[in-house]
Every structure is written in C-alpha cells, then in structure tokens.
Motif scaffolding. Structure first.
Motif, PDB file in Angstrom:
ATOM      1  N   ALA A  55       0.553  -1.421  -0.151  1.00  0.00           N
ATOM      2  CA  ALA A  55       0.267   0.083   0.255  1.00  0.00           C
ATOM      3  C   ALA A  55       1.410   1.309   0.335  1.00  0.00           C
ATOM      4  CB  ALA A  55      -0.772  -0.069   1.108  1.00  0.00           C
ATOM      5  N   GLN A  87     -14.392   2.329  -2.036  1.00  0.00           N
ATOM      6  CA  GLN A  87     -15.387   2.444  -2.997  1.00  0.00           C
ATOM      7  C   GLN A  87     -15.091   1.389  -3.510  1.00  0.00           C
ATOM      8  OE1 GLN A  87     -11.685   4.076  -5.419  1.00  0.00           O
ATOM      9  NE2 GLN A  87     -12.354   5.895  -5.040  1.00  0.00           N
ATOM     10  N   LYS A  88     -14.761   0.158  -3.058  1.00  0.00           N
ATOM     11  CA  LYS A  88     -15.452  -1.044  -3.555  1.00  0.00           C
ATOM     12  C   LYS A  88     -16.883  -1.265  -2.397  1.00  0.00           C
ATOM     13  CE  LYS A  88     -11.119  -2.819  -4.791  1.00  0.00           C
ATOM     14  NZ  LYS A  88     -10.013  -3.512  -4.127  1.00  0.00           N
ATOM     15  N   THR A 122      -0.036   2.044  -8.261  1.00  0.00           N
ATOM     16  CA  THR A 122      -1.587   3.454  -8.552  1.00  0.00           C
ATOM     17  C   THR A 122      -0.012   3.975  -9.353  1.00  0.00           C
ATOM     18  OG1 THR A 122      -2.536   3.316  -6.827  1.00  0.00           O
ATOM     19  CG2 THR A 122      -2.667   5.333  -8.058  1.00  0.00           C
ATOM     20  N   ARG A 151      -5.442   5.588   2.910  1.00  0.00           N
ATOM     21  CA  ARG A 151      -5.620   4.584   1.502  1.00  0.00           C
ATOM     22  C   ARG A 151      -6.066   2.960   0.813  1.00  0.00           C
ATOM     23  NH1 ARG A 151       1.481   6.124  -0.866  1.00  0.00           N
ATOM     24  NH2 ARG A 151       0.866   7.890   0.039  1.00  0.00           N
ATOM     25  N   ARG A 152      -5.301   2.069   1.664  1.00  0.00           N
ATOM     26  CA  ARG A 152      -6.395   1.365   2.123  1.00  0.00           C
ATOM     27  C   ARG A 152      -8.335   1.101   2.054  1.00  0.00           C
ATOM     28  NH1 ARG A 152      -3.282  -3.571   0.672  1.00  0.00           N
ATOM     29  NH2 ARG A 152      -2.833  -2.597  -1.211  1.00  0.00           N
ATOM     30  N   ARG A 164      -9.314   4.161   1.969  1.00  0.00           N
ATOM     31  CA  ARG A 164     -10.760   4.637   0.627  1.00  0.00           C
ATOM     32  C   ARG A 164     -10.839   3.911  -0.607  1.00  0.00           C
ATOM     33  NH1 ARG A 164      -6.406   9.251   0.916  1.00  0.00           N
ATOM     34  NH2 ARG A 164      -7.187  10.209   2.345  1.00  0.00           N
ATOM     35  N   GLU A 165     -10.054   2.965  -1.317  1.00  0.00           N
ATOM     36  CA  GLU A 165      -9.866   2.162  -1.949  1.00  0.00           C
ATOM     37  C   GLU A 165     -11.168   1.076  -1.711  1.00  0.00           C
ATOM     38  OE1 GLU A 165      -4.823   1.656  -3.167  1.00  0.00           O
ATOM     39  OE2 GLU A 165      -6.066   0.130  -2.382  1.00  0.00           O
ATOM     40  N   GLU A 166     -10.868   0.032  -0.360  1.00  0.00           N
ATOM     41  CA  GLU A 166     -12.062  -0.243   0.165  1.00  0.00           C
ATOM     42  C   GLU A 166     -13.090   0.355   0.260  1.00  0.00           C
ATOM     43  OE1 GLU A 166     -11.821  -3.904   0.678  1.00  0.00           O
ATOM     44  OE2 GLU A 166      -9.714  -3.467   0.267  1.00  0.00           O
ATOM     45  N   ARG A 190      -7.724 -10.291  -4.458  1.00  0.00           N
ATOM     46  CA  ARG A 190      -7.451  -8.629  -3.791  1.00  0.00           C
ATOM     47  C   ARG A 190      -8.483  -8.851  -2.635  1.00  0.00           C
ATOM     48  NH1 ARG A 190      -3.322  -6.507  -5.869  1.00  0.00           N
ATOM     49  NH2 ARG A 190      -3.536  -6.894  -8.662  1.00  0.00           N
TER      50      ARG A 190
END
Ligand code: DC
Length: 225
Positions: free
Chosen positions: A14, A163-164, A19, A156-157, A159-161, A91
């Motif tokens: 991460a 979004q999913k 990215t 950061r992780r 935010r990624e999670e 993932r």
C-alpha cells in the motif's frame, strides 16, 4: 541485442506502487507487470483447491501447472488463472492475509522470478513488487523504492475499500499492513529491502501526480543522457 528499458518499483504494501506504476507505464508506453498479482493468483488457487499453504514444494508444483496471465485493456488490468478471471478475488482479505506465506518459499519465488524475467525480455517495462530491483531485474536502468507511513497507507487502503463498498476498521487495516510489512521484510528468501542503487521516494505527503512527476524526471535523465 536491443536492451529494453526497465523500471523497477519496490516498497511495502500500500505504498502506492501499483497506482504509480500503472500511470507511469501509460505515459511512457511501457508494459506494466504487477508481480504481486502473480503471487496473489497462486495463493487464490491454492486456497481454492484446499492445498497446504505451509508446503513450499507442493505450492511450487501447483504453480508449474498453473497459467497466470496479466492483461491490460480499456478497463485496466485483468488477471487470469487458467483462463478464469480472478481480478477481483485475488484482492480479497483472505488472499491478502496468506500471500506473504505463499511468497516466502524459495521454490515458489524461483519459478515466479523466471516468469517475470521472461515477461521483461521483449519490451520496455514498469515492474512493481518487493524484490524487483534487488533480484528480478538487478540491472534495471531505474530503480525506485517507495515508502509511506503505516497510518497513511491504512488511510489509502481504507479509501480503496470504501470505493468497493466495504467498510473495514482503520485499526484492522493498520494491523494487517504492519503484519504484512514484517513478514515481507523478515522472510529468509529475497526479503523486502531497498536495492543499494534504488532511489527512495517517501510518498506520505505527496500526491500521486507528484510521485509520478518525480519518477518521470528520473526516467528522462537516465533515458536520454
Ligand atoms: O503488491 P501486493 O500487495 O499485491 O503483493 C502481495 C504479496 O506478494 C506481498 O505481501 C508480498 C508478495 N510479493 C513478493 O513477495 N514479491 C514480489 N515481487 C511481489 C509481491
């Protein structure tokens, strides 16, 4: 023989490697090779087939019979294991929690590294992982080591999670990242270390664009000197 240009990007989980590597490869017209996805693919298949994740020789023989393909299209990267689209499942937290173990075995790493070198033989590449600058592509023209604080990486992780559509606790993300760092840095075979000739970039207080620009600058200087 033509020497293709190689950019190696290493760093802990991460830190922003994939990215940044994706954007760089697009800007430069290079092929992006996500080596973490290869270890994740083997972990996924081993779990699906109820293999013993502590048996390095067994995992290596499973890998021999496993086709792992990375494809890039309009919608980004897709990963296929024996033809099955595993882009999403590799993932999942269950895979993330066990991939350090699977990637700790010398027999597994030997075959993965062989495949990664073959992929880098015929084109300019941006390859990201943990041992790219130290082991997979030791003569890469540009080696970058990305760092970021554990707290920043957990954000950061998160935010990624989000979004999913998933909402893990910050605490669990922070712990998982710190644990994976420790496993990746402490393993006996090709542990995560900065190559002596790698340039360190701390991304904690930088935007993605700032990191990309920094690396593009370094690439331009090496490429056209
Ligand atoms: O980059 P990632 O989080 O998708 O990588 C998943 C795991 O795979 C990581 O915890 C360590 C391992 N890995 C490795 O050992 N060597 C690499 N070159 C890439 C990944």
């Amino acid at each position: 023989m033509e020497r293709f240009f190689q950019i190696a990007i290493d760093g802990p989980a991460a830190a922003g490697k994939s990215t940044v590597a994706k954007i760089l490869s697009k800007k430069l017209g290079f092929v992006y090779i996500d080596t973490g996805a290869m270890y994740r693919s083997l972990t996924y298949k081993a779990q699906k087939e109820n293999k013993d994740l502590n048996d390095g020789a067994g995992l290596a023989s499973l890998l021999e019979k496993t086709d792992i393909r990375l494809e890039y299209g309009e919608n980004g990267q897709k990963v296929f294991v024996d033809g099955e689209d595993v882009t999403e499942p590799i993932r999942y937290p269950e895979v993330s929690a066990h991939v350090s173990l699977v990637s700790s075995f010398g027999e597994v790493r030997k075959e993965m590294v062989r495949r990664q070198r073959v992929l880098a033989e015929s084109c300019d590449v941006v390859m990201d992982g943990r041992d790219i600058g130290t082991h997979v592509l030791p003569s890469a023209q540009v080696k970058i080591f990305l760092r970021a604080s554990v707290d920043e990486r957990a954000v950061r992780r998160f935010r990624e999670e989000e979004q999913k559509g998933r909402h893990p606790s910050m605490e669990s993300l922070r712990n998982a990242i710190a644990l994976r760092d420790r496993k990746d840095m402490e393993r006996a075979v090709s542990p995560l270390v900065k190559a002596e000739d790698a340039i360190e970039v701390d991304t904690t207080s930088l935007t993605i664009d700032e990191v990309v620009d920094k690396i593009l600058d370094i690439v331009t200087k090496r490429r056209f000197r």
